[in-house]
Design an enzyme around this catalytic site. Structure first.
Site, PDB file in Angstrom:
ATOM      1  N   GLU A  86      24.994  27.074  68.585  1.00  0.00           N
ATOM      2  CA  GLU A  86      25.865  25.896  68.631  1.00  0.00           C
ATOM      3  C   GLU A  86      26.777  25.867  67.411  1.00  0.00           C
ATOM      4  OE1 GLU A  86      21.757  24.593  70.254  1.00  0.00           O
ATOM      5  OE2 GLU A  86      22.528  25.922  68.695  1.00  0.00           O
ATOM      6  N   CYS A 115      22.207  21.294  64.265  1.00  0.00           N
ATOM      7  CA  CYS A 115      23.238  21.462  65.292  1.00  0.00           C
ATOM      8  C   CYS A 115      23.629  20.118  65.902  1.00  0.00           C
ATOM      9  CB  CYS A 115      22.762  22.431  66.362  1.00  0.00           C
ATOM     10  SG  CYS A 115      22.597  24.121  65.740  1.00  0.00           S
TER      11      CYS A 115
END
Length: 154
Positions: A86, A115
């Protein structure tokens, strides 16, 4: 209905299959994760978990410090050589000047807290994933920020 149309994947199935392919590029010895950022049914960026540009990965050096220390999943991210999928997909957007506010992210794994915070600040509105991750704080922050979290079937 035409039989060929019936076999056509849904948008979620299509994006998940691409996310799995992106994950295959991972250089992590513990878990292969892929992520793609999508807006208006168009893929904007991709990312997989791996070492920063110009830095040897665990795959290249043949060892994982977190594995050697028996660190449980979801803990001690700071001793990992890799960026998360991510993170890499968000960094790619910034690096190439791609606007991702209002987008969705597809990831093979539910985001960790690091993330999740990046996703929130990047303006991503929805997260699609199919593998859970042991991080309650991530779930709490995403809920508080109003980010929709959608678990998909494998």
């Amino acid at each position: 209905m035409n039989e060929r149309l019936q076999k056509r994947p849904s948008w979620d199935e299509y994006f998940v299959s691409i996310t799995k392919t992106v994950a295959s590029r991972s250089t992590c010895l513990r878990r292969k994760v892929g992520a793609i950022i999508v807006k208006d049914k168009r893929i904007l960026t991709t990312g997989y978990n791996g070492a920063p540009r110009g830095v040897k990965s665990c795959l290249e050096i043949g060892r994982c410090l977190r594995e050697e220390l028996q660190v449980p999943s979801g803990q001690r991210h700071e001793i990992c050589r890799a960026l998360h999928a991510e993170q890499n997909s968000i960094i790619q957007a910034a690096y190439h000047g791609v606007q991702i506010a209002g987008s969705s992210i597809y990831s093979t794994t539910q985001p960790c807290v690091l993330c999740a915070k990046m996703i929130i600040n990047a303006g991503i509105q929805k997260i699609y994933y199919y593998e859970e991750y042991p991080d309650q704080l991530s779930l709490d922050l995403l809920k508080e920020a109003g980010i929709e979290l959608i678990k998909l079937d494998k």
